[in-house]
Design a protein around this motif. Structure first.
Motif, PDB file in Angstrom:
ATOM      1  N   LYS A  72       0.346  29.204  25.109  1.00 18.99           N
ATOM      2  CA  LYS A  72      -1.038  29.338  24.626  1.00 18.99           C
ATOM      3  C   LYS A  72      -1.899  28.230  25.226  1.00 18.99           C
ATOM      4  O   LYS A  72      -1.532  27.049  25.159  1.00 18.99           O
TER       5      LYS A  72
ATOM      6  N   HIS B   7      -1.432  33.921  13.121  1.00 16.51           N
ATOM      7  CA  HIS B   7      -0.918  32.586  12.792  1.00 16.51           C
ATOM      8  C   HIS B   7      -0.315  32.621  11.398  1.00 16.51           C
ATOM      9  O   HIS B   7      -0.978  33.031  10.442  1.00 16.51           O
TER      10      HIS B   7
ATOM     11  N   HIS C 108      -1.640  38.849  17.970  1.00 16.34           N
ATOM     12  CA  HIS C 108      -2.232  37.497  17.926  1.00 16.34           C
ATOM     13  C   HIS C 108      -2.508  37.132  16.469  1.00 16.34           C
ATOM     14  O   HIS C 108      -3.449  37.634  15.863  1.00 16.34           O
TER      15      HIS C 108
ATOM     16  N   TRP D  48       0.190  32.516  17.835  1.00 14.70           N
ATOM     17  CA  TRP D  48      -0.441  31.778  18.934  1.00 14.70           C
ATOM     18  C   TRP D  48      -0.754  30.335  18.542  1.00 14.70           C
ATOM     19  O   TRP D  48      -1.814  29.821  18.910  1.00 14.70           O
TER      20      TRP D  48
ATOM     21  N   HIS E 136      -9.478  36.838  22.080  1.00 20.33           N
ATOM     22  CA  HIS E 136     -10.780  36.713  21.393  1.00 20.33           C
ATOM     23  C   HIS E 136     -11.918  37.408  22.128  1.00 20.33           C
ATOM     24  O   HIS E 136     -13.071  36.962  22.030  1.00 20.33           O
TER      25      HIS E 136
ATOM     26  N   ASP F   5      -5.500  37.256  13.868  1.00 18.08           N
ATOM     27  CA  ASP F   5      -5.963  35.877  14.058  1.00 18.08           C
ATOM     28  C   ASP F   5      -6.368  35.215  12.745  1.00 18.08           C
ATOM     29  O   ASP F   5      -7.489  34.715  12.606  1.00 18.08           O
TER      30      ASP F   5
ATOM     31  N   THR G  86      -6.514  32.223  10.676  1.00 22.72           N
ATOM     32  CA  THR G  86      -6.337  30.794  10.963  1.00 22.72           C
ATOM     33  C   THR G  86      -6.586  29.882   9.763  1.00 22.72           C
ATOM     34  O   THR G  86      -6.400  28.686   9.862  1.00 22.72           O
TER      35      THR G  86
HETATM   36 ZN   LIG Z   1      -5.626  32.429  17.246  1.00 17.99          ZN
END
Ligand SMILES: [Zn+2]
Length: 314
Positions: free
Chosen positions: A142, A27, A25, A64, A204, A261, A263
């Motif tokens: 997603k 980005h 997971h 994701w 998460h 993750d 972001t």
């Molecule tokens: Zn994410």
């Protein structure tokens, strides 16, 4: 029957070829009105971050970022070609807070159809639902829940995602706001809409250190995705190892997934001075190896993503 495949931005691959180390997971391209000035929108920076991940042994990453979040799937293919790292892209929709309401209105009457098309024909260029169809397919859907509940938007998007799952077999990954509403999502997606739990990835979970909830979610059979570290979710980062070790001890090691993750631009390692994607391998992997043993830890980065993201592609 043909064997299950992982649908990457450069084509379908045997799950065994996903490699030994997958960030399940993350980005490489992402934008949200909630993170102004922190957009991930730079190809050289995405290549630098993926290269830093690859230098520590990283071989695959699942992005994701759904429709409307600046996911740049054409650039993802370029990153994959340039770095040799396998990349899976997503279709789907995020919370209203992360998505232009005008875009949501434009796709309202054809959401499931659009998801199916992005999974089986190709994703739309420039996040424009009426834009050019790229010759690159999404490999997951997603969606997102809300804080301790599901609003009408979340329910509507999840219904479309379930329909797209039934048509394609693609897995559904869920953003759980601060790690909450996990049982609401299981009730809706698996209970109400008939999605098998083996096709559901609950994301998460580290953002709420509720070990009882995590155990109840694990009992469902769904995949449990943990991520971090994160400046925004720093308060629960220190519980990550406790959750993973506890779930492994109760027989759920084969359902665990890990991701970075990343972001925001400031969270990146190569260009932002943050922990970024390499942190997963630089710090979390050795911790997990010392807690669980080398092979059980390796399986979490290798075997679990291979199962979570592979399906009989159509
Ligand atoms: Zn994410």
């Amino acid at each position: 029957m043909a064997s299950a495949q992982v649908r990457t931005v450069l084509g379908d691959i045997d799950p065994a070829d996903l490699g030994g180390v997958c960030d399940a997971h993350d980005h490489l391209f992402f934008r949200s009105p909630l993170f102004p000035g922190q957009e991930l929108d730079d190809l050289p920076a995405a290549i630098a971050e993926t290269t830093a991940f690859a230098q520590l042994g990283g071989q695959a990453v699942v992005q994701w970022s759904p429709l409307g979040t600046g996911r740049r799937v054409d650039a993802l293919a370029e990153v994959s070609r340039r770095t040799g790292v396998h990349i899976v892209a997503a279709t789907g929709l995020h919370q209203l807070a992360h998505t232009d309401p005008a875009l949501v209105e434009r796709v309202r009457d054809r959401l499931a159809e659009l998801f199916v098309d992005e999974l089986t024909v190709g994703v739309r260029a420039n996040d424009d639902p009426d834009g050019e169809t790229l010759p690159i397919k999404a490999g997951m859907i997603k969606v997102a829940g809300g804080f301790h509940g599901l609003d009408p938007h979340a329910r509507y998007v999840m219904a479309a995602a379930a329909e797209a799952h039934h048509a394609t077999g693609a897995p559904i990954g869920i953003h759980h706001e601060l790690g909450t509403a996990v049982l609401d999502v299981l009730d809706l997606l698996c209970g109400g809409l008939g999605v098998p739990t083996k096709s559901v990835i609950l994301g998460h979970l580290n953002r709420s250190a509720d070990l009882r909830l995590q155990s109840e979610a694990a009992a469902s059979g769904a995949f449990l995705a943990f991520d971090g570290p994160s400046r925004a979710n720093h308060a629960t980062d220190w519980r990550l190892l406790d959750s993973l070790v506890g779930l492994a001890a109760t027989g759920h090691a084969s359902q665990l997934l890990l991701g970075g993750d990343t972001t925001t631009a400031a969270a990146r390692s190569a260009t932002g001075g943050g922990p970024g994607m390499p942190y997963l391998l630089r710090r979390i992997r050795p911790q997990l190896e010392s807690e669980l043993g080398t092979e059980p830890a390796a399986a979490i980065f290798r075997d679990n993503p291979a199962r979570a993201f592979s399906y009989q592609v159509r």
